[in-house]
Write a protein that holds these residues in place. Structure first.
Motif, PDB file in Angstrom:
ATOM      1  N   ILE A  84       0.853  -1.182   0.000  1.00 32.05           N
ATOM      2  CA  ILE A  84       0.000   0.000   0.000  1.00 32.05           C
ATOM      3  C   ILE A  84       0.893   1.239   0.000  1.00 32.05           C
ATOM      4  O   ILE A  84       1.751   1.387   0.872  1.00 32.05           O
ATOM      5  CB  ILE A  84      -0.915   0.032   1.254  1.00 32.05           C
ATOM      6  N   PHE A  85       0.701   2.106  -0.993  1.00 36.30           N
ATOM      7  CA  PHE A  85       1.467   3.351  -1.070  1.00 36.30           C
ATOM      8  C   PHE A  85       0.731   4.443  -0.311  1.00 36.30           C
ATOM      9  O   PHE A  85      -0.487   4.565  -0.408  1.00 36.30           O
ATOM     10  CB  PHE A  85       1.640   3.805  -2.516  1.00 36.30           C
ATOM     11  N   GLN A  86       1.503   5.258   0.410  1.00 31.50           N
ATOM     12  CA  GLN A  86       0.960   6.403   1.134  1.00 31.50           C
ATOM     13  C   GLN A  86       1.915   7.576   0.961  1.00 31.50           C
ATOM     14  O   GLN A  86       3.115   7.392   0.806  1.00 31.50           O
ATOM     15  CB  GLN A  86       0.812   6.083   2.620  1.00 31.50           C
ATOM     16  N   GLU A  87       1.358   8.775   1.020  1.00 27.70           N
ATOM     17  CA  GLU A  87       2.193   9.971   0.941  1.00 27.70           C
ATOM     18  C   GLU A  87       2.879  10.187   2.279  1.00 27.70           C
ATOM     19  O   GLU A  87       2.252  10.146   3.326  1.00 27.70           O
ATOM     20  CB  GLU A  87       1.354  11.191   0.582  1.00 27.70           C
ATOM     21  N   GLY A  88       4.172  10.392   2.218  1.00 28.26           N
ATOM     22  CA  GLY A  88       4.948  10.617   3.423  1.00 28.26           C
ATOM     23  C   GLY A  88       5.350  12.083   3.540  1.00 28.26           C
ATOM     24  O   GLY A  88       4.789  12.959   2.870  1.00 28.26           O
ATOM     25  N   TYR A 106       7.139  15.483   3.021  1.00 30.24           N
ATOM     26  CA  TYR A 106       7.654  16.203   1.853  1.00 30.24           C
ATOM     27  C   TYR A 106       7.246  15.549   0.536  1.00 30.24           C
ATOM     28  O   TYR A 106       7.955  15.644  -0.459  1.00 30.24           O
ATOM     29  CB  TYR A 106       9.173  16.360   1.905  1.00 30.24           C
ATOM     30  N   GLY A 107       6.117  14.832   0.527  1.00 30.83           N
ATOM     31  CA  GLY A 107       5.626  14.212  -0.691  1.00 30.83           C
ATOM     32  C   GLY A 107       6.277  12.891  -1.043  1.00 30.83           C
ATOM     33  O   GLY A 107       5.999  12.327  -2.086  1.00 30.83           O
ATOM     34  N   ALA A 108       7.150  12.399  -0.184  1.00 27.40           N
ATOM     35  CA  ALA A 108       7.803  11.119  -0.448  1.00 27.40           C
ATOM     36  C   ALA A 108       6.775   9.985  -0.383  1.00 27.40           C
ATOM     37  O   ALA A 108       5.718  10.124   0.217  1.00 27.40           O
ATOM     38  CB  ALA A 108       8.914  10.870   0.571  1.00 27.40           C
ATOM     39  N   VAL A 109       7.093   8.874  -1.012  1.00 29.26           N
ATOM     40  CA  VAL A 109       6.194   7.725  -1.042  1.00 29.26           C
ATOM     41  C   VAL A 109       6.635   6.730   0.019  1.00 29.26           C
ATOM     42  O   VAL A 109       7.802   6.351   0.075  1.00 29.26           O
ATOM     43  CB  VAL A 109       6.203   7.054  -2.429  1.00 29.26           C
ATOM     44  N   GLU A 110       5.697   6.323   0.872  1.00 34.88           N
ATOM     45  CA  GLU A 110       5.963   5.310   1.889  1.00 34.88           C
ATOM     46  C   GLU A 110       5.133   4.074   1.567  1.00 34.88           C
ATOM     47  O   GLU A 110       4.042   4.178   1.023  1.00 34.88           O
ATOM     48  CB  GLU A 110       5.612   5.835   3.276  1.00 34.88           C
ATOM     49  N   VAL A 111       5.659   2.915   1.915  1.00 28.80           N
ATOM     50  CA  VAL A 111       4.994   1.655   1.594  1.00 28.80           C
ATOM     51  C   VAL A 111       4.747   0.879   2.881  1.00 28.80           C
ATOM     52  O   VAL A 111       5.625   0.773   3.728  1.00 28.80           O
ATOM     53  CB  VAL A 111       5.860   0.792   0.657  1.00 28.80           C
ATOM     54  N   THR A 112       3.535   0.354   3.016  1.00 27.73           N
ATOM     55  CA  THR A 112       3.238  -0.609   4.075  1.00 27.73           C
ATOM     56  C   THR A 112       2.687  -1.854   3.409  1.00 27.73           C
ATOM     57  O   THR A 112       2.140  -1.796   2.311  1.00 27.73           O
ATOM     58  CB  THR A 112       2.212  -0.076   5.096  1.00 27.73           C
ATOM     59  N   ALA A 113       2.850  -2.974   4.072  1.00 29.95           N
ATOM     60  CA  ALA A 113       2.318  -4.237   3.556  1.00 29.95           C
ATOM     61  C   ALA A 113       1.069  -4.564   4.341  1.00 29.95           C
ATOM     62  O   ALA A 113       1.056  -4.484   5.567  1.00 29.95           O
ATOM     63  CB  ALA A 113       3.344  -5.350   3.701  1.00 29.95           C
TER      64      ALA A 113
END
Length: 142
Positions: free
Chosen positions: A66-70, A72-79
């Protein structure tokens, strides 16, 4: 001294350790977003590959990246497994082993692979375009 892959031992003026993602956020924020997206698609490919590798493993439950906005606009991923979201790289604790067959469906996993590859390629092209623009800017200034 062994340095883990992807780490950086330099420090900024505040004495904080610089990692590959926060180096770019100091310099050019758009590079941070692109590099974090490349890393996110790499992680998504890993999740999908693990699902495919365990298609015949009894009791295996598939994960979804699952992609989420982190920051400064960075992309964070959770499973995500079922209804539970866990950060990648951290095992789920206290889960009893199941005896049923795997819930991985290859007809769902291969489209995930395709979208991940195209997402990675698109972000790679964006990174190359940013590199060319910065090169032209430096050539103009110098």
């Amino acid at each position: 001294m062994d340095i883990p892959v992807g780490s950086d031992t330099r420090s900024d003026s505040d004495g904080q350790r610089l990692t590959p993602l926060n180096v770019e956020s100091i310099m050019i924020p758009s590079l941070n977003v692109t590099v974090s997206a490349l890393h996110a698609f790499e992680q998504k490919l890993g999740v999908t590959a693990a699902n495919i590798a365990n298609v015949n493993t009894d009791g295996y439950k598939k994960y979804r990246a699952i992609f989420q906005e982190g920051q400064y606009g960075a992309v964070e991923v959770t499973a995500q497994r079922g209804e539970t979201r866990i950060p990648l790289g951290r095992p789920e604790e206290g889960e009893p082993p199941a005896q049923k067959t795997s819930d991985v469906a290859l007809e769902e996993e291969f489209p995930e692979l395709i979208t991940s590859v195209y997402g990675f390629k698109a972000n790679l092209k964006a990174l190359k375009a940013q590199d060319e623009m910065l090169g032209q800017l430096l050539d103009t200034v110098v």
